[in-house]
Design an enzyme around this catalytic site. Sequence first.
Site, PDB file in Angstrom:
ATOM      1  N   CYS A   1       3.256   8.608   1.332  1.00 20.97           N
ATOM      2  CA  CYS A   1       3.639   7.665   2.384  1.00 20.97           C
ATOM      3  C   CYS A   1       3.864   6.315   1.715  1.00 20.97           C
ATOM      4  CB  CYS A   1       2.509   7.592   3.417  1.00 20.97           C
ATOM      5  SG  CYS A   1       2.817   6.342   4.682  1.00 20.97           S
TER       6      CYS A   1
ATOM      7  N   CYS B   1       5.563  -7.204   7.660  1.00 22.54           N
ATOM      8  CA  CYS B   1       6.521  -6.627   8.599  1.00 22.54           C
ATOM      9  C   CYS B   1       6.846  -7.664   9.671  1.00 22.54           C
ATOM     10  CB  CYS B   1       5.928  -5.384   9.267  1.00 22.54           C
ATOM     11  SG  CYS B   1       7.095  -4.539  10.363  1.00 22.54           S
TER      12      CYS B   1
ATOM     13  N   GLU C   1       0.821  -1.201   0.000  1.00 26.78           N
ATOM     14  CA  GLU C   1       0.000   0.000   0.000  1.00 26.78           C
ATOM     15  C   GLU C   1       0.856   1.252   0.000  1.00 26.78           C
ATOM     16  OE1 GLU C   1      -2.596  -0.078   3.345  1.00 26.78           O
ATOM     17  OE2 GLU C   1      -3.081  -2.186   3.021  1.00 26.78           O
TER      18      GLU C   1
ATOM     19  N   CYS D   1      -0.910  -3.180  14.986  1.00 33.41           N
ATOM     20  CA  CYS D   1      -0.662  -2.761  13.604  1.00 33.41           C
ATOM     21  C   CYS D   1      -1.082  -3.857  12.625  1.00 33.41           C
ATOM     22  CB  CYS D   1       0.823  -2.439  13.439  1.00 33.41           C
ATOM     23  SG  CYS D   1       1.287  -2.046  11.740  1.00 33.41           S
TER      24      CYS D   1
ATOM     25  N   CYS E   1      -1.686   1.966   7.828  1.00 32.63           N
ATOM     26  CA  CYS E   1      -0.878   1.034   7.053  1.00 32.63           C
ATOM     27  C   CYS E   1      -1.343  -0.408   7.206  1.00 32.63           C
ATOM     28  CB  CYS E   1       0.591   1.161   7.418  1.00 32.63           C
ATOM     29  SG  CYS E   1       0.906   1.000   9.170  1.00 32.63           S
TER      30      CYS E   1
ATOM     31  N   CYS F   1       4.284  -5.387  16.040  1.00 34.98           N
ATOM     32  CA  CYS F   1       3.557  -4.460  16.922  1.00 34.98           C
ATOM     33  C   CYS F   1       2.090  -4.916  16.992  1.00 34.98           C
ATOM     34  CB  CYS F   1       3.650  -3.029  16.403  1.00 34.98           C
ATOM     35  SG  CYS F   1       5.354  -2.476  16.215  1.00 34.98           S
TER      36      CYS F   1
END
Length: 361
Positions: free
Chosen positions: A112, A119, A98, A126, A342, A123
Amino acid sequence: MSSCSAAQTPHLLNLSPEELAAWLQAGGQPAYRAGQLLQWVFHHRAESFQQMSNLPGELRRRLEQNYRLWTTRPLAHRRAPDGTEKLLLQLADGHSVECVLLRQGPQRRTVCISTQVGCAMGCVFCASGLDGVVRNLTRGEILEQVLRLQQLLEAEERLSHVVVMGMGEPLANLDELLPALDLLTSPQGLGLSHRRVTISTVGLPRGIRRLAELDRPYHLAVSLHAPSDSLRTQLVPVNRSIGLEAVLEAVEEYFRATGRRVTFEYVLLGGVNDSPQAARQLGRLLRPLRPLVNLIPYNPVAGLPYRTPDEQRVRRFVQELQRQGVQVQVRRRKGAGIEAACGQLRRRHVQQQTAESPAKP
Ligand code: SAH
């Protein structure tokens, strides 16, 4: 899906300007052609080699045979009433990432961008990391996000800022990110000032030191989210092996080396890390660094158990920090309704795909 041979054709944007110049020179082209080509890509927002009308026809044909200008395919495009636009791009290998265009006032046009598919940092609030990391993006894939978003701008709009705050941990992919940023900040590319580029990290000390040694004063944002190791390790699992102290030491070094104040990001999760005591603890911890603290009220992610604190709670947190002499701002939510946080859009797309084709491993 593109054919096998098309997928193997190299991405033009994966070449460094020097490699591009060498390829052109080997084909008997004068040195200035590289500049002309990059001008088309970055300034004229060219969509194909054919449009590059000041390049000889023979060169345009050779470029087409040897390189791809685009490797991604937009899978989804959303536009919010506030002018925020979001793209979900499918990469050549079928994965997706994205990227977002933010419009602030008459001048500021920020993109952005993502640096990884997924990832690895984990976290807990997220959407990007819920399924782990798949791979790093190439420098070309990083640049292509900027160019795709730039094509959404009106002719009179100019891209002014880049924030590396999309999916992934930028400091875990510096080898691809740094050459991409070099081009965006060079006159041959977009010519952006380093100061208009923000790199947001979970706080990997080795990566922060590497940035400090570069002598390129990018703006650094560190995602802290907690004032103590015990809470931070709960929210940001990678903290277990790093610890707050090591993060803050690296930040101090960055500040000393670049003279740039660092921003700390802090996602406010209702009832978890948003108490006035947490604010006081955070203030005491950060005060010596004279930082800017960016508070981000939690943006809900489907299936996660967190909640966004109410206005009053946010205001109290701000006041406590200010009382400690820390400069603080609350990041206004942009792009509400288009899943601009995100990883949200990709996650939904991946979930839909899985639901549609349960036979896929
Ligand atoms: N890996 C980098 C970039 C990630 S995203 C980093 O950790 O900084 C950029 C910011 O958005 C980070 O501060 C991240 O913690 C935050 N963020 C992620 N999910 C969020 C959510 N659901 N609501 C609000 N902020 C979120």
